[in-house]
Design an enzyme around this catalytic site. Structure first.
Site: not given
Length: 337
Positions: A90, A168, A308-310
């Site tokens: 991200v 997340d 994930g992670e945005g």
């Protein structure tokens, strides 16, 4: 119940009228037109303002069901340091669109004494309970985490954020997301459990069993009781972040499966908050599809992502900017000579 303002219906109607009058066939720009009208309603003006200050907040924490993952839970703490070094997925993708990334230790099972204190300022606990055999959180912790998420949203907005993205990081988070979605929507574990970090069929079968056991445990019916029994401090903090963005009238771009599950629970707390949310991308996890359908949200992108992670939501930012640009910069048919 938390009061949430509604996006401006007049601005939405005016945006649709302007879009129909641009130098193009009616509806020719498809989803971009829908997004332009949505942004106009969110900003209360036509055209909507440019999205110049995008903030990603990664909520990090460990889960007691981390054994369902292909990776050990120690990865979560290691990844917090990678975020801080600017080397995560991200981080790289956010730089491409000029977005800022902030990581917070909400429930990492590590003291993280070597990282800046502000990363730990909202820490609720070290890890969450294993939801197949015990509650994820102690009484009161879900509410504390929810309020922490609201405070984080307020801080980002106070410093100029005009678009919020929840990220997340936590080994075991897809199992927690699956359990939350199944509980809210009354679905069986096998319908909502995916392969997460890349499980084989045997690994997925073990994960289904864990989620089924979690769903069979007794729990209360309210959203905070649900977060306590089956969620995590990160899920509760994410829910608070999503709700407060809506309370403050700032658009929120959901990421993948975890923020989708948190959004489903957050809607139980503030039903009108969903009007301020967009789905950035479609996850490969089945529980996200159920969550988005229930929320009435259609993903902007579908790239087969499961990081994930945005990271998926960040890649939708250029599409939102394109939507803003067409309504702000295209000419009108009425002005043709």
């Amino acid at each position: 119940m938390i009061d949430v303002p509604l996006p401006d219906p007049r601005a939405h109607a005016d945006a649709l009228a302007r879009l129909d009058g641009l130098v193009k066939p009616v509806g020719a720009l498809g989803r971009l037109e829908e997004l332009a009208a949505w942004l106009s309603a969110a900003h209360g003006t036509v055209p909507p303002r440019p999205l110049e200050n995008v903030r990603v907040v990664v909520f990090a924490g460990d889960h007691g069901v981390s054994a369902t993952s292909a990776y050990p839970r120690e990865i979560t703490a290691a990844m917090v340091r990678v975020f801080l070094a600017g080397k995560s997925g991200v981080n790289v993708l956010a730089r491409q669109v000029g977005a800022q990334v902030r990581v917070l230790d909400i429930a990492v099972d590590d003291d993280l004494a070597d990282v800046p204190a502000e990363v730990r300022e909202h820490k609720i606990r070290r890890g969450s309970g294993s939801i197949d055999v015990e509650d994820a959180l102690a009484p009161g912790e879900a509410a504390r985490a929810f309020e922490a998420g609201r405070a984080v949203a307020d801080a980002e907005i106070a410093s100029g954020a005009d678009l919020l993205i929840p990220g997340d990081m936590g080994i075991g988070n897809t199992a927690v997301a699956a359990a939350l979605v199944a509980a809210v929507l009354g679905l069986p574990a096998d319908d909502v459990v995916g392969t997460g970090t890349g499980l084989d069929e045997a690994g997925r079968a073990r994960k289904v069993e864990v989620v089924a056991k979690a769903l069979a445990r007794p729990r209360g019916s309210g959203p905070f009781e649900l977060l306590t029994a089956l969620g995590s401090a990160c899920a509760a903090a994410t829910a608070g972040f999503l709700v407060q963005g809506a309370v403050r009238g700032v658009p929120v771009l959901l990421d993948g499966v975890f923020s989708g599950a948190a959004a489903l629970v957050a809607r139980e707390i503030a039903p009108d908050a969903v009007r301020w949310w967009l789905a950035g991308h479609r996850s490969t996890e089945p529980s996200q599809a159920f969550a988005l359908k229930a929320l009435g949200l259609s993903p902007v992108l579908d790239l087969g992502l499961r990081l994930g992670e945005g990271s998926g939501a960040v890649q939708a930012v250029p599409t939102l900017r394109a939507a803003q640009a067409i309504i702000a910069e295209m000419g009108l048919l009425a002005d043709l000579a």
